[in-house]
Design a protein around this motif. Structure first.
Motif: not given
Ligand SMILES: Cc1ncc(C[n+]2csc(CCOP(=O)(O)OP(=O)(O)O)c2C)c(N)n1
Length: 551
Positions: A386, A414, A439-440, A465, A469-470
């Motif tokens: 992300s 993630i 989310v991660a 955030n 956010g991506i």
């Molecule tokens: C196991 C898995 N599920 C779903 C995704 C799709 N995905 C990519 S980025 C993301 C959101 C991540 O959010 P966050 O960790 O809050 O980071 P930010 O985008 O805010 O930097 C998701 C659900 C993924 N890459 N891997």
């Protein structure tokens, strides 16, 4: 106590002789013979986990950071299925794991016995080798065989293309052997492995032969099995700009260009600085502008260097796949000095734009920048997929002594980020940090259990955030009827309460100065909670990209 316990003890003893030092276990009855053998073996540290998914990712972090194969065991049924995400990441990222799943013996399969699923080739094409171990008497002949089996498991995991292997163990009762009742038999004198397989010889590569004449070349470096620390010297010797993702460990030296992600957003710059030759080493960097630029270059010779000759070419632009060790490359003829000077001039201007735009504010980009400037040379940063991996690529400076950066970028999930970062801790002399989004963290919140149970000191920098956010940068953000609930998915979690529940320290610095001041300390795991707004982050990115793209 049965022959099986003797054989497993010999197998584990042989793993140690072959260089295995760490194993991950999770609880269960069927897996008890393997857990007991790993926990009681001399020379193995057995790291205990409650959740197999966390155990898998922890093993991955251990193997990435130590460069050694790591064994992992679990009980039968869905426990084994929970290892799948880490096995897949290990396959994509070429990380050696030795997966030992306990199973019911054949007479208990497919007859309604409890906790029984089809575990044969459970991980499909994600493993380099699958083997159904079977049940055997502990005769001298079978002890020899099982020792050879252990050597083969390690050899397959650490072979030409490293990755996970899966051995499925049908285990019958009695599943328990008392401490001291199992003999470790057989084995060569002097703790030699039963079979030594010579590792593949590292191959040299001659870029002078490949490039021929003096050309305007660039070197592009991405994540690799080990830091590409020889590339900065090579790039400097031939005057090729080095566009190195921090994951490569090569953003260093006199030829490195830190802000290629920003520079290549300027179409004019991208056009005017088109090279005549591109040398690509390791995975492709994450940067979209860089990938797009490489994909658009017409009539430019692109050479991919990889020790295993991996295909890293989604746009079909590579003309030569050079199977060579990046440490053994002979440089191409040097380019004229004005070529590198032009890149450096632009890079300096981009650094100015970054400084002005970030303006010392507590922001996601600002936090990433502080980590790039402040982490010690012996530190490791485990960075989430992300935005975190993109943030550091955008704003990290060139440094003579960059910290090590690891990530789960084989399959770009993630999931498992916290667990993998914890796995780095026991095999790292320096401090270990994780940078990830909310989310991660929510995805792997159970990984926090390792802090107290395994007594680990990880500094977790959480960029909270309020969702992913991506996705704010993608067209889906325009679908406002479903976007927040279905795609951005803010979790609403109280991270201070989570830290309390898992017994880890909690800090919420109010400024970048406060963050810098606490980064050096470490005695236990702590959560550094950075609250930010998705909209503000997106605006800062847009400002940065607009300014970088010029008038
Ligand atoms: C196991 C898995 N599920 C779903 C995704 C799709 N995905 C990519 S980025 C993301 C959101 C991540 O959010 P966050 O960790 O809050 O980071 P930010 O985008 O805010 O930097 C998701 C659900 C993924 N890459 N891997």
């Amino acid at each position: 106590m049965t022959d099986t316990h003797h054989l497993i003890a010999a197998f584990v003893d042989e793993l140690v002789r072959c260089g295995v030092r760490d194993a991950c276990t999770s609880p269960g009855s069927r897996c008890a013979p393997i857990v007991l053998a790993l926990a009681r073996a001399d020379g193995v540290r057995a790291h205990s986990h409650v959740d197999e998914r966390c155990a898998g990712f922890y093993a991955l972090g251990l193997a990435k950071a130590s460069g050694r194969p790591v064994a992992i065991t679990c009980t039968s049924g869905t426990a084994a299925a929970n290892l799948a995400p880490a096995v897949i990441e290990a396959s994509e990222a070429r990380v050696p794991l030795i997966v030992l799943t306990a199973d019911r013996p054949p007479e208990l399969r497919d007859v309604g016995a409890g906790q029984t699923i089809d575990q044969i080739k459970l991980y499909g094409s994600a493993v380099r080798w699958f083997f159904e171990v079977g049940n055997h008497e502990a005769s001298d002949e079978r002890v020899r065989w099982i020792r050879e089996l252990a050597c083969r498991a390690v050899a397959e995991a650490c072979g030409e293309k490293p990755g996970p292997v899966h051995l499925n163990w049908p285990l019958r009762e009695p599943l328990v052997a008392a401490a001291g009742s199992v003999q470790v038999s057989g084995g060569r004198p002097g703790r030699e492995p039963w079979v030594v397989r010579e590792p593949p010889e590292p191959l040299p590569g001659d870029l002078a032969r490949v490039v021929g004449v003096s050309a305007r070349g660039v070197i592009v470096a991405g994540r690799s099995d080990r830091p590409l620390s020889e590339l900065p010297g090579l790039a400097a010797s031939c005057g090729y700009p080095l566009l190195a993702d921090p994951l490569s460990g090569a953003r260093s030296g006199a030829a490195a260009v830190a802000h290629y992600d920003l520079l290549l957003r300027d179409e004019r710059f991208a056009r005017e600085h088109a090279p005549e030759v591109v040398i690509r080493v390791g995975d492709l960097p994450t940067s979209k502008p860089l990938r797009g630029w490489l994909a658009r270059l017409e009539g430019v010779r692109q050479v991919a260097v990889d020790p295993q000759g991996a295909w890293q070419d989604p746009d079909a632009r590579v003309a030569l796949s050079l199977r060579a060790d990046p440490a053994l490359l002979a440089p191409p003829p040097a380019a004229g000095p004005e070529w590198l000077a032009a890149w450096h001039g632009a890079d300096e201007r981009a650094a100015g734009v970054v400084g002005e735009t970030l303006d010392g504010e507590l922001s996601e980009l600002g936090v990433a920048r502080v980590l790039g400037e402040r982490l010690a040379a012996d530190a490791t940063l485990f960075v989430a997929s992300s935005m975190p991996v993109r943030l550091i690529e955008t704003v990290w400076p060139v440094r003579d002594d960059p910290p090590r950066v690891l990530s789960n970028r084989g399959a770009n999930g993630i999931d498992g980020t916290i667990s993998s970062a914890f796995g780095v801790c026991p095999v790292s002399a320096g401090p270990v940090y994780a940078l990830l989004g909310d989310v991660a963290l929510a995805h792997d919140v159970g990984g926090l259990l390792a802090a107290r149970r395994l007594g680990l000191a990880l500094t977790i920098v959480l960029l909270d955030n309020g969702g992913g956010g991506i996705f704010d940068h993608l067209p889906i953000a325009g679908e406002t009827d479903v976007y927040e609930e279905q795609i951005a998915t803010p979790t609403g979690l109280d991270f201070a309460a989570i830290a309390r529940a898992y017994g880890i320290d909690y800090l919420a610095p109010a400024s970048l100065e406060e963050l810098s001041a606490v980064l050096g300390e470490r005695s236990s795991t702590r959560l550094i909670h950075i609250r930010c707004e998705r909209a503000a982050t997106r605006d800062m990115h847009l400002r940065l990209w607009q300014r970088a793209a010029g008038p």
